[in-house]
Structure formats: structure tokens, C-alpha cells
Write an enzyme that holds these catalytic residues in place. Structure first.
Site, mmCIF file in Angstrom:
data_model
loop_
_atom_site.group_PDB
_atom_site.id
_atom_site.type_symbol
_atom_site.label_atom_id
_atom_site.label_comp_id
_atom_site.label_asym_id
_atom_site.label_seq_id
_atom_site.Cartn_x
_atom_site.Cartn_y
_atom_site.Cartn_z
ATOM 1 N N GLU A 160 3.006 1.998 -7.422
ATOM 2 C CA GLU A 160 3.641 3.316 -7.298
ATOM 3 C C GLU A 160 4.700 3.271 -6.201
ATOM 4 O O GLU A 160 4.458 2.718 -5.134
ATOM 5 C CB GLU A 160 2.547 4.332 -6.945
ATOM 6 C CG GLU A 160 3.046 5.716 -6.657
ATOM 7 C CD GLU A 160 3.788 6.311 -7.849
ATOM 8 O OE1 GLU A 160 3.236 6.300 -8.959
ATOM 9 O OE2 GLU A 160 4.931 6.781 -7.655
ATOM 10 N N GLU A 164 6.687 10.382 -0.028
ATOM 11 C CA GLU A 164 6.186 11.694 0.356
ATOM 12 C C GLU A 164 7.394 12.594 0.601
ATOM 13 O O GLU A 164 8.447 12.141 1.055
ATOM 14 C CB GLU A 164 5.297 11.589 1.592
ATOM 15 C CG GLU A 164 3.992 10.892 1.245
ATOM 16 C CD GLU A 164 3.083 10.644 2.437
ATOM 17 O OE1 GLU A 164 3.228 11.335 3.457
ATOM 18 O OE2 GLU A 164 2.225 9.757 2.335
ATOM 19 N N GLY A 265 17.315 4.777 14.700
ATOM 20 C CA GLY A 265 16.584 5.773 15.484
ATOM 21 C C GLY A 265 15.223 5.250 15.883
ATOM 22 O O GLY A 265 15.064 4.083 16.258
ATOM 23 N N CYS A 272 2.248 3.848 4.986
ATOM 24 C CA CYS A 272 2.562 2.752 4.061
ATOM 25 C C CYS A 272 3.400 1.623 4.650
ATOM 26 O O CYS A 272 2.916 0.503 4.763
ATOM 27 C CB CYS A 272 3.187 3.312 2.799
ATOM 28 S SG CYS A 272 1.953 4.252 1.866
HETATM 29 N N1 LIG Z 1 1.124 8.137 0.119
HETATM 30 C C1 LIG Z 1 2.100 7.628 -0.590
HETATM 31 O O1 LIG Z 1 3.216 8.154 -0.582
HETATM 32 C C2 LIG Z 1 1.903 6.405 -1.418
HETATM 33 C C3 LIG Z 1 0.747 5.649 -1.350
HETATM 34 N N2 LIG Z 1 0.633 4.470 -2.036
HETATM 35 C C4 LIG Z 1 -0.604 3.715 -1.978
HETATM 36 O O2 LIG Z 1 -1.589 4.478 -2.672
HETATM 37 C C5 LIG Z 1 -2.867 4.307 -2.088
HETATM 38 C C6 LIG Z 1 -3.423 5.674 -1.696
HETATM 39 O O3 LIG Z 1 -2.620 6.202 -0.671
HETATM 40 P P1 LIG Z 1 -2.730 7.729 -0.236
HETATM 41 O O4 LIG Z 1 -2.828 8.598 -1.432
HETATM 42 O O5 LIG Z 1 -1.622 7.951 0.707
HETATM 43 O O6 LIG Z 1 -4.137 7.726 0.542
HETATM 44 P P2 LIG Z 1 -5.071 8.944 0.929
HETATM 45 O O7 LIG Z 1 -5.898 8.503 2.058
HETATM 46 O O8 LIG Z 1 -4.264 10.204 1.024
HETATM 47 O O9 LIG Z 1 -6.012 9.135 -0.357
HETATM 48 C C7 LIG Z 1 -7.026 8.258 -0.727
HETATM 49 C C8 LIG Z 1 -8.127 9.073 -1.439
HETATM 50 O O10 LIG Z 1 -9.097 8.177 -1.964
HETATM 51 C C9 LIG Z 1 -10.376 8.779 -1.819
HETATM 52 N N3 LIG Z 1 -11.411 7.743 -1.926
HETATM 53 C C10 LIG Z 1 -11.807 6.836 -0.996
HETATM 54 N N4 LIG Z 1 -12.778 6.065 -1.495
HETATM 55 C C11 LIG Z 1 -12.994 6.471 -2.769
HETATM 56 C C12 LIG Z 1 -13.876 6.046 -3.813
HETATM 57 N N5 LIG Z 1 -14.700 5.022 -3.630
HETATM 58 N N6 LIG Z 1 -13.829 6.695 -4.978
HETATM 59 C C13 LIG Z 1 -12.980 7.734 -5.175
HETATM 60 N N7 LIG Z 1 -12.136 8.188 -4.244
HETATM 61 C C14 LIG Z 1 -12.142 7.558 -3.050
HETATM 62 C C15 LIG Z 1 -10.298 9.433 -0.466
HETATM 63 O O11 LIG Z 1 -11.309 10.413 -0.303
HETATM 64 C C16 LIG Z 1 -8.881 10.014 -0.509
HETATM 65 O O12 LIG Z 1 -8.879 11.325 -1.061
HETATM 66 C C17 LIG Z 1 -2.647 3.331 -0.927
HETATM 67 O O13 LIG Z 1 -2.889 2.035 -1.388
HETATM 68 C C18 LIG Z 1 -1.170 3.502 -0.592
HETATM 69 O O14 LIG Z 1 -0.638 2.354 0.021
HETATM 70 C C19 LIG Z 1 1.635 4.016 -2.845
HETATM 71 C C20 LIG Z 1 2.791 4.725 -2.980
HETATM 72 C C21 LIG Z 1 3.015 5.982 -2.295
HETATM 73 O O1 LIG Z 2 4.287 2.814 -0.411
HETATM 74 C C1 LIG Z 2 4.480 3.967 -0.085
HETATM 75 O O2 LIG Z 2 3.587 4.756 0.202
HETATM 76 C C2 LIG Z 2 5.865 4.522 -0.035
HETATM 77 O O3 LIG Z 2 6.440 4.142 1.243
HETATM 78 C C3 LIG Z 2 7.738 4.663 1.454
HETATM 79 O O4 LIG Z 2 7.751 6.084 1.371
HETATM 80 P P1 LIG Z 2 7.297 7.038 2.582
HETATM 81 O O5 LIG Z 2 6.361 6.310 3.472
HETATM 82 O O6 LIG Z 2 6.858 8.307 1.940
HETATM 83 O O7 LIG Z 2 8.590 7.392 3.424
HETATM 84 P P2 LIG Z 2 10.064 6.812 3.577
HETATM 85 O O8 LIG Z 2 11.007 7.848 3.136
HETATM 86 O O9 LIG Z 2 10.187 5.475 2.997
HETATM 87 O O10 LIG Z 2 10.166 6.705 5.162
HETATM 88 C C4 LIG Z 2 9.335 5.787 5.868
HETATM 89 C C5 LIG Z 2 9.669 5.794 7.338
HETATM 90 O O11 LIG Z 2 10.925 5.192 7.558
HETATM 91 C C6 LIG Z 2 11.721 6.000 8.395
HETATM 92 N N1 LIG Z 2 13.138 5.781 8.033
HETATM 93 C C7 LIG Z 2 13.535 5.889 6.734
HETATM 94 C C8 LIG Z 2 14.844 5.640 6.397
HETATM 95 C C9 LIG Z 2 15.777 5.272 7.391
HETATM 96 O O12 LIG Z 2 16.964 5.035 7.135
HETATM 97 N N2 LIG Z 2 15.344 5.162 8.669
HETATM 98 C C10 LIG Z 2 14.044 5.409 9.010
HETATM 99 O O13 LIG Z 2 13.682 5.290 10.207
HETATM 100 C C11 LIG Z 2 11.231 7.413 8.151
HETATM 101 O O14 LIG Z 2 11.500 8.246 9.237
HETATM 102 C C12 LIG Z 2 9.747 7.180 7.978
HETATM 103 O O15 LIG Z 2 9.083 7.141 9.225
HETATM 104 C C13 LIG Z 2 8.673 4.149 0.349
HETATM 105 O O16 LIG Z 2 9.962 4.719 0.525
HETATM 106 C C14 LIG Z 2 8.125 4.524 -1.024
HETATM 107 O O17 LIG Z 2 8.952 3.985 -2.043
HETATM 108 C C15 LIG Z 2 6.714 3.978 -1.158
HETATM 109 O O18 LIG Z 2 6.145 4.344 -2.400
#
Ligand SMILES: NC(=O)C1=CN([C@@H]2O[C@H](COP(=O)(O)OP(=O)(O)OC[C@H]3O[C@@H](n4cnc5c(N)ncnc54)[C@H](O)[C@@H]3O)[C@@H](O)[C@H]2O)C=CC1
Ligand SMILES: O=C(O)[C@H]1O[C@H](OP(=O)(O)OP(=O)(O)OC[C@H]2O[C@@H](n3ccc(=O)[nH]c3=O)[C@H](O)[C@@H]2O)[C@H](O)[C@@H](O)[C@@H]1O
Length: 445
Positions: A160, A164, A265, A272
Site C-alpha cells: 500500500e 496519511e 526542514g 512509516c
Molecule cells: N499508516 C499509513 O499511512 C500506511 C501504513 N502502511 C503499513 O500498514 C501497516 C499498518 O499500519 P497502520 O495502519 O498505520 O498501523 P496502526 O497501528 O494504525 O493499525 C494497526 C491495527 O492492527 C490491529 N491489530 C494488531 N494485531 C492484530 C491482530 N492480531 N489481528 C487483528 N488486528 C490486529 C491493531 O489493533 C491496529 O488497529 C504497517 O505495516 C504500515 O507500515 C502502509 C502504507 C500506509
Molecule cells: O508507508 C507508508 O505508510 C507511507 O509513508 C509515506 O506517507 P506518510 O508517512 O503518510 O507521509 P509523507 O507525506 O510521506 O511524509 C513523511 C514525512 O516526511 C516529511 N517530508 C515530506 C516531504 C518533504 O519534502 N519533506 C519532508 O520533510 C513530512 O513532514 C513527514 O514527516 C509515503 O509517502 C506513502 O507513500 C507510504 O504509503
């Protein structure tokens, strides 16, 4: 197509955090029957009652719509999930392990172990969590051993890329989709599960499991490297009195380089980028190719230095000492349009200034609740002006538009000293200087 393999698969989403809740809600809005599954009963109750447990623009409205449609439900029962779903998306967390750079895979393993014994018919388990390369191959064995349906259960990886703050749009209209699969059947099932998104013309890369896992960490590593690159240039600019903002603007005009992720900055934070580059470097070392990505250690080090250098700049502006000084900290979230404070540079800097004796007051438009929970020792205020009252310095740490919109002449009326450190290069320096402020930013003369 037999009864057990409907053309439109029923979906479960296991783990309903930032990623999983967004995915479950968007898939229901797109017309699928979706069951969200989490071990956190409180989170499930909130989602089922129409409350998104975190800040994400546009998501609460879509949750309401999805619940009203009757296509989205939530549960803590894996038995229910196994009976319901044809395609199961695993979206649980993969944080950094305590005391190590490695990813903690215990949640992924637990989710698969909980689900697999309930898989009694042909099904596809799709990993979306970010994992070290090799995880999917290991989980394939695990799931097939534990599932009553055995080898009728396949595993695929669909990393994915959502950000955010833009999660809804990124989910409904992604730049690309990556399908790591081991069979045509898995590819077809994934195409059915994403039909409305693919119908928009979204490009798909079909590949193997390991490549799919790697694409994700490679993408985040590239983004982190770009940010640290420009911040490394900022360090050089600082040494010679050059201006990194002009430098970045000039680089950005070259189409081959581009201006995205080139904002200098305070550097990157969040749940992540920092943990993903460390886990990738760690995994590469484990499999004997550590040298190939050893630059990621530098990327991390440059990024960490930004926080220390920002503290140093504030100290310098305060005449060398934090003790007894009042500091307005603007921002707590790791970036604007998010309430996420995981590895937030803003709170790291605020906390360090507090530990050095500063009287730090923090304001953030969305992350105050989370910040208060994580750092109860800090003081908080209700507005940018509230925390700036009698301040000796204002420090912008997260570039919310609320801070950009502050009138420097009005703010001058409430502070003790007109000094501002722009940790995100977000403000118009000329405007602040014209209003009598001493404006400072790392990498700017
Ligand atoms: N937050 C983001 O923008 C993105 C996150 N990812 C990846 O997606 C994954 C999830 O990230 P987030 O959603 O940010 O984490 P998060 O911590 O917000 O959510 C994880 C969820 O999984 C639940 N959970 C934990 N153990 C479980 C189990 N055994 N069964 C069912 N549910 C369980 C937790 O209670 C929690 O609600 C990570 O690997 C992250 O690196 C990838 C792209 C974007
Ligand atoms: O794996 C993930 O969870 C996600 O991680 C990042 O997304 P996110 O963490 O939501 O935020 P970004 O917009 O990437 O910003 C990350 C950090 O970099 C900083 N940043 C971003 C851009 C920039 O030019 N300079 C900079 O300092 C932001 O302030 C922030 O702290 C990636 O952009 C997503 O594609 C990916 O799915």
C-alpha cells in the site's frame, strides 16, 4: 464460477488502523461487502458506531455512507471473518522492534495464525502491511499448514502506498497497484477485488511475492533519501551562508529531479518512513547485501541530525540557554493533516527543549489529544496565539495552514520577543521580517 467463488469477492480487512480502516471503508464505498476485523474491541465499537478513531480528511463522511449502505460491518471474531471472506486483506502494524532496527512481525504472524484455522474453502490472503522481504514466502507455508482448506488457500502481496492526510484519494485513485502473486487465480481474484479502481485505468504491475514486498520498502527508501538529500544540502548551505530554499527551488525546475519530497526542514517522521528504512537496512544485512543499502544509515543519520540542529538554532536565538525561557511550539503531528504522532519530529524537538529547561507550550490543530497522552509532562494550549503568549521564541514544527495564516503583526502583540524559527520553511520570511521579527530557518541565510 461456482457458489464459493463469487465474481465479486467478499472482503475482510484484518487490522483497522490508519491503513485498514481506510481500506475497509473505501472498499465498501466502492460496492464490496466488507468485514473489518481487529483485536481492539474499543476501536471496533467506535468504527461500528460511525466514529473514525483518528484524523483523516473525508473518511468520517465515507464511513457514514458505508455503514448506511449495509455493506460494511466490524467484528473481533476471526471465525466470522473466515466464514465471510473470499479475499482477506492483512493490514496490521509492523512497528520497529524495541532495541533493534528490525520490523516487529508479531502482529502479522498473530493475525495469520488467528485467521488460518477458519479458512475452510478456497480463499486468498493478501498482505498489505509493510514487511521485510521473505515474509510472504514464510507466511504462505504457515497459512497452508494451519488452514483446513490447505493449499486451496493462497497468499498474495499487495503493498500500500497511501499517504496519511490524502488516504481516501490515494485509495480510490492510486498511482499504481502492485500484485505479488504465485498463480493466475490469485491475480484474477485481486483484479476482481480492485475492479472499480482498475476500471479507472490504474496501472498494475504483476510480479512475484518478493518483488512486491521490496517495491514498498524501495519506494519509502527513495522518498526518505530525497528528503535527506535536500537536508544534507541544507547542512552545506548552513556552513557557507547559502540558501537551501533557493537551491531546492532551482533543482525542482529540472523535470528529471522534480520538486516533490524536496522540502528541506526538520525532516521526516511518522509511523512509516523512519521504521521502514531501518527495517530494510537490517533485513539487507541479514541476507548479506547490507552494503548495497548502507546509504540508508546515512539517510537516517542526516534526518536525525535535523532535530538536533533545530534545537541548536533555537538555543542560539535564545542566547545560549533554554532555562527560564518560554517557547511556543507550533505543531505536534508528524506532518499536517494528520493526528499521527508516531516518531513525530515536532514532539521530539519540543520534548528536548523541555528537557533542556525550556518552558515549552505546544499547540496542534489535530494531534493535541495524542500528544497529551504520550507526553503528559509538556504543557499545551488551545491556539497558536494561546501558546505564544509571553513567548521568547516561536518555533514552527509542523506546517499546518493554521500557522501560515497567522498575521505576524497580530502575533507580535502577545509575545515577549519577536523571534521565530521556521522548522518547515513554511512561512514568508520577508513578511515576518517586515513585521519586526527575527526570522530564522535552517539552511537559510
Ligand atoms: N499508516 C499509513 O499511512 C500506511 C501504513 N502502511 C503499513 O500498514 C501497516 C499498518 O499500519 P497502520 O495502519 O498505520 O498501523 P496502526 O497501528 O494504525 O493499525 C494497526 C491495527 O492492527 C490491529 N491489530 C494488531 N494485531 C492484530 C491482530 N492480531 N489481528 C487483528 N488486528 C490486529 C491493531 O489493533 C491496529 O488497529 C504497517 O505495516 C504500515 O507500515 C502502509 C502504507 C500506509
Ligand atoms: O508507508 C507508508 O505508510 C507511507 O509513508 C509515506 O506517507 P506518510 O508517512 O503518510 O507521509 P509523507 O507525506 O510521506 O511524509 C513523511 C514525512 O516526511 C516529511 N517530508 C515530506 C516531504 C518533504 O519534502 N519533506 C519532508 O520533510 C513530512 O513532514 C513527514 O514527516 C509515503 O509517502 C506513502 O507513500 C507510504 O504509503
Amino acid at each position: 464460477m461456482n457458489h464459493e467463488e463469487p465474481e465479486t469477492p467478499r472482503l475482510t480487512v484484518i487490522g483497522t488502523g490508519y491503513l485498514g480502516a481506510t481500506h475497509a471503508i473505501c472498499m465498501a464505498v466502492l460496492g464490496f461487502e466488507v468485514l473489518g476485523v481487529d483485536v481492539d474491541q474499543h476501536k471496533i465499537d467506535r468504527l461500528a458506531s460511525g466514529e473514525v478513531p483518528f484524523f483523516e480528511p473525508g473518511l468520517p463522511e465515507l464511513l457514514g455512507k458505508a455503514l448506511d449502505s449495509g455493506r460494511l460491518r466490524f467484528t473481533t471474531s476471526f471465525e466470522e471473518a473466515g466464514a465471510f471472506g473470499d479475499v482477506h486483506f492483512v493490514c496490521v502494524g509492523t512497528p520497529q522492534q524495541a532495541g533493534s532496527d528490525a520490523a516487529d512481525l508479531s502482529y502479522v504472524d498473530a493475525a495469520v495464525r488467528s485467521l488460518a484455522p477458519h479458512l475452510r474453502r478456497r480463499a486468498l490472503v493478501v498482505g498489505k502491511s509493510t514487511v521485510p522481504v521473505g515474509t510472504a514466502a514464510r507466511l504462505t507455508g504457515l497459512v497452508q499448514d494451519l488452514a483446513p482448506a490447505g493449499k486451496d488457500v493462497e497468499l498474495a502481496w499487495n503493498p500500500e502506498f497511501l499517504r496519511e492526510g490524502f488516504a481516501v484519494d490515494d485509495t480510490l485513485r492510486p498511482d499504481r497497484m502492485v500484485f505479488g502473486v504465485t498463480s493466475d487465480w490469485a491475480d484474477e481474484r485481486l483484479r476482481a477485488a480492485f475492479k472499480p479502481v482498475l476500471d479507472l485505468g490504474t496501472p498494475v504491475v504483476r510480479t512475484d511475492l518478493a518483488t512486491a514486498e521490496l517495491v514498498k520498502v524501495a519506494a519509502n527508501s527513495f522518498l526518505a533519501t530525497k528528503i535527506s538529500y535536500i537536508n544534507a544540502m541544507a547542512e552545506v548551505c548552513e556552513a557557507v551562508g547559502a540558501d537551501v530554499k533557493d537551491l531546492a527551488d532551482s533543482l525542482a525546475l529540472d523535470d528529471r529531479i522534480g520538486g516533490k519530497f524536496l522540502k528541506p526542514g526538520l525532516g521526516f517522521g511518522g509511523g512509516c518512513l523512519p521504521k521502514d528504512i531501518r527495517a530494510f537496512a537490517h533485513r539487507a544485512e541479514e541476507i548479506g547485501v547490507g552494503q548495497a543499502v548502507s546509504f540508508l544509515r546515512q539517510v537516517d543519520a542526516i534526518n536525525r541530525r535535523r532535530r538536533a540542529r533545530t534545537v541548536d538554532l533555537v538555543r542560539e536565538l535564545l542566547g545560549g540557554d533554554f532555562a527560564g525561557k518560554r517557547i511556543a511550539a507550533w505543531g505536534a503531528a508528524f506532518k499536517p493533516n494528520s493526528d499521527d504522532i508516531r516518531d513525530a519530529p515536532a514532539l521530539d524537538v519540543a520534548h528536548t527543549m523541555h528537557e533542556l529547561g525550556g518552558d515549552v507550550r505546544v499547540y496542534d490543530p489535530a494531534a493535541l489529544g495524542n500528544a497529551r497522552g504520550a507526553f503528559p509532562e509538556l504543557r499545551y494550549g488551545e491556539s497558536p496565539f494561546d501558546v505564544a503568549r509571553d513567548a521568547d521564541v516561536v518555533v514552527l514544527l509542523t506546517e499546518w495552514s493554521d500557522f501560515r495564516e497567522v498575521d505576524p503583526r497580530a502575533l507580535a502583540q502577545v509575545v515577549r520577543q519577536r523571534r521565530i524559527v521556521d522548522g518547515r520553511h513554511a512561512l514568508d520570511a520577508a513578511q515576518w521580517r517586515a513585521a519586526g521579527w527575527e526570522y530564522r530557518a535552517l539552511g537559510r541565510s
